[in-house]
Structure formats: C-alpha cells, structure tokens
Design an enzyme around this catalytic site. Structure first.
Site, mmCIF file in Angstrom:
data_model
loop_
_atom_site.group_PDB
_atom_site.id
_atom_site.type_symbol
_atom_site.label_atom_id
_atom_site.label_comp_id
_atom_site.label_asym_id
_atom_site.label_seq_id
_atom_site.Cartn_x
_atom_site.Cartn_y
_atom_site.Cartn_z
ATOM 1 C CE LYS A 34 12.097 -11.431 5.087
ATOM 2 N NZ LYS A 34 12.004 -12.699 4.352
ATOM 3 N NE ARG A 130 11.519 -17.383 -1.808
ATOM 4 C CZ ARG A 130 11.139 -16.849 -0.646
ATOM 5 N NH1 ARG A 130 10.139 -15.978 -0.604
ATOM 6 N NH2 ARG A 130 11.743 -17.180 0.481
ATOM 7 C CE1 TYR A 256 -10.416 14.866 -3.017
ATOM 8 C CE2 TYR A 256 -9.312 13.516 -1.364
ATOM 9 C CZ TYR A 256 -9.403 14.700 -2.083
ATOM 10 O OH TYR A 256 -8.500 15.694 -1.872
ATOM 11 C CG MET A 304 -1.265 12.243 0.679
ATOM 12 S SD MET A 304 -0.401 13.369 -0.412
ATOM 13 C CE MET A 304 -0.414 12.457 -1.931
#
Ligand SMILES: *Cc1c(COP(=O)(O)O)cnc(C)c1O
Length: 353
Positions: A34, A130, A256, A304
């Site tokens: 998955k 669940r 930053y 980034m």
C-alpha cells in the site's frame, strides 16, 4: 553531480523476504505494498517480488488496479475492503480478495449483480477498535457470508494486532491473539493475523497467511531497534550531493529565521535536498546526514531545495561529495521512518539490481 535520488535496492528487498520466510516458514506471504509500496514504488516492488511471495495487499482499489495493469496476476487483498458499491463488480471480475469489516458491506454485495463470487476475509476487531466485526457481530456476519452464493466458500478470517510492537503491553497482545484463535475455531478458511511486529515477536500469530509491510523494506517496527539489528537490509537509500561549501565564523547566523548560530568557526556544506523532496522542514538542528563515512549534523531550518550541514572546522569534504539522508549506513528509523512514504514526485527513483 546528482540531485536527490532514492536508490531502491532490489537485492536487499529480496533478501528481506527470505529473512521473513525464515521467521515463519509455514506461512504464505502477503506482501503489503500500500501507499506506493511505502514510498518505494508500487510496480517496481511488486514486479521484483511476484515470484517470491504468494499475494499482495493494498489499502485501496486503485492500487490493486495498478497492479493488474502492470501485469501482476497474483492475488491482491484489499485490506480496507471497498468504499463504494460501484467497486463490487470490479472486485469480482478481477478476483481481488476483500476484507469484509461491516454488515453493510455484505448487504452491498448481496444487492449487486456480479459475474463470479467474491473472495471474502471476515475482518474482526480483536482490540484495535479501528475496523472489524465486534464480538457481538461476528457470528451473524459469518453466517450471512456463509449463506451467500456471491461469496467464495469457505471464507477466511483476518485481523490486526494493535500492540505487537509495544513494550509493556504483552498481556494485551496475548489477549488479542487468544481471542483471534477462539473465533478461528469455527473457520475452515484461511487465517491471517500477523503484520511485521507480529511475525517477529509473536510466534503464535504466525498464521497460514501473514502480512509483512515495514520489515520488507528493511525498517524496524520497534522504537529501540533498527532494521539491521533485526537482520534486515534497508531497501531505500535517499541521497544527494554537497553543492556548495562555505566557512562561517563563530556567531554567524545561518538560514531562514537565523535558526542556527555557529557555536565556533566551522565549515558548512549546502546539500541539494529539502522539504520539496520530502525531507521535513520541521527537522530539528542536529539530524544526522552521512557524509564521507561519518554522521554530520544538520544546522538551521531545512529549505525547500537545500539544507545546511555542519561539516566541522577540520572538514576536507568537497563540492560533489555524496550526502546520504537515510538508508545504507543511516537507518531511516534514526530520522522518523514514515519519511519513506513522503518522498516527493521530483525525487529521481533509481532501481538497483
Ligand atoms: C499496513 C498494514 C499491514 C502491514 O503492517 P506493517 O506493520 O507495516 O507490517 C498489515 N495489515 C494491515 C491491515 C495493514 O493496514
């Protein structure tokens, strides 16, 4: 010079499957693929393993369809069952195995026209709360499935352990296993209980079918152990390059928000990897990056496209040197391991035989 690349080591993946078979030689292996095979590439992983495992498991129908489109003919298990009635004819036509966790799903199958009966595994709740039939619902759902001409007989029984990897919860885990086998007494179909931690820690949970996920990828399910500690090999190595080297003086404020101040005169490496690749912006100062055989700490906020590494005042590292963010030599468990599922689309995927 290479920018961020996730190298997928197929030999390691296959070796991990053999290690898993060593833990549970009697079981059939359902390889859990998955979420794009935990970020490793659904089709790459499935094609590499199709001769070595008995089935695949996914969470959602589109993932199962992708496997068929790529020519994978092995059984595919839908762990969450189906979400929409419209999916039922596809499940029937493709021969997918589906978990049935709610009476509503049985009713949906009964009111839908299908070409061939569906392979159903009754999912029971043994403690996770669940998905799955509660203690009160099990018998009713079982009977309803057994009476249905739209269901392949005999039906299977599937469940999921919630604390197989949790220290101090051994009693609760034993209780879950005991309850699973109590229900299983009335089943002649296939049983499927253990996930990764169940396979490794709980011999009683090694049912006819097992569902390894994280350990296939060489990652440990335990907070205090790495994959290599368990005899597993990391399958994904995420790496990039140092694209600039600069000297900073004690007191220089870096990046930053000036989130890191040099505590001494030192040399910084600028590595071409950032949160646009899936290396989190929230990573604290000091996360390890493997450079020329040693762990060097990150410094300041991750950008980034780039991050800073404190190479130390004596650094001889050069532009173009490799920086390993996790994988071979730096188990991803030392970062947080769910990061393998968060690689961004721009990362190069390189498959290594
Ligand atoms: C994801 C999942 C697995 C695999 O779990 P791991 O801990 O990664 O081995 C097995 N069964 C179910 C139902 C799952 O959702």
């Amino acid at each position: 010079m290479k920018s961020v690349t996730a190298v997928i080591n197929i030999a390691a993946l296959k070796a991990n499957i053999e290690t898993i078979k060593g833990f549970t030689p009697q079981s059939k292996i359902i390889a859990v693929v998955k979420a794009n095979a935990y970020g490793h590439g659904l089709i790459t992983v499935a094609q590499a393993l199709t001769d070595q495992v008995d089935a695949f498991a996914v969470a959602r129908l589109p993932e199962a369809m992708e496997l068929r489109a790529a020519g994978i003919t092995k059984p595919v298990v839908l762990l969450e069952g189906f979400l929409n009635d419209e999916d039922i004819p596809t499940i029937s036509a493709q021969g997918f195995f589906t978990a049935i966790h709610d009476m509503e799903q049985i009713e949906a199958i009964e009111r839908t026209a299908i070409a061939k009966p569906i392979h159903a595994w009754l999912k029971i709740d043994i403690g996770m709360h669940r998905l799955g039939a509660s203690r009160e619902q099990v018998q009713q759902m079982k009977q309803r499935l057994e009476q249905s001409s739209k269901i392949v007989q005999p039906i299977g029984l599937i469940s999921h352990l919630s604390v197989a990897d949790t220290h101090g919860m051994e009693d609760y885990n034993q209780e879950q296993i005991a309850y699973f086998f109590e229900v299983a007494k009335d089943f002649t179909g296939d049983l499927c209980l253990a996930n990764s931690a169940g396979i490794i820690s709980w011999p009683q949970a090694r049912t006819a079918y097992v569902r390894p996920g994280i350990i296939m990828y060489g990652i440990s399910p335990y907070p205090d152990k790495t994959g290599p500690d368990l005899g597993l090999q990391p399958v994904m190595t995420l790496k990039s390059s140092i694209i600039a080297i600069r000297k900073v003086k004690k007191g220089d404020r870096v990046g930053y928000g000036a989130a890191w101040t040099a505590p001494y005169d030192t040399i910084l490496g600028i590595v071409a990897a950032g949160y646009g690749d899936g290396y989190p912006r929230t990573m604290p100062n000091g996360a390890p990056v493997l450079i020329n055989g040693r762990y060097a700490p990150t410094a300041g906020h991750v950008c980034m496209d780039m991050l800073f590494v404190d190479l130390g005042p004596e650094s001889k590292d050069k532009i173009g040197d490799e920086a390993i963010l996790w994988g071979q030599g730096l188990p991803v468990e030392k970062i947080p391991y769910e990061l393998v599922c968060r690689i961004m689309p721009r990362v190069n995927m390189e498959v290594q035989a």
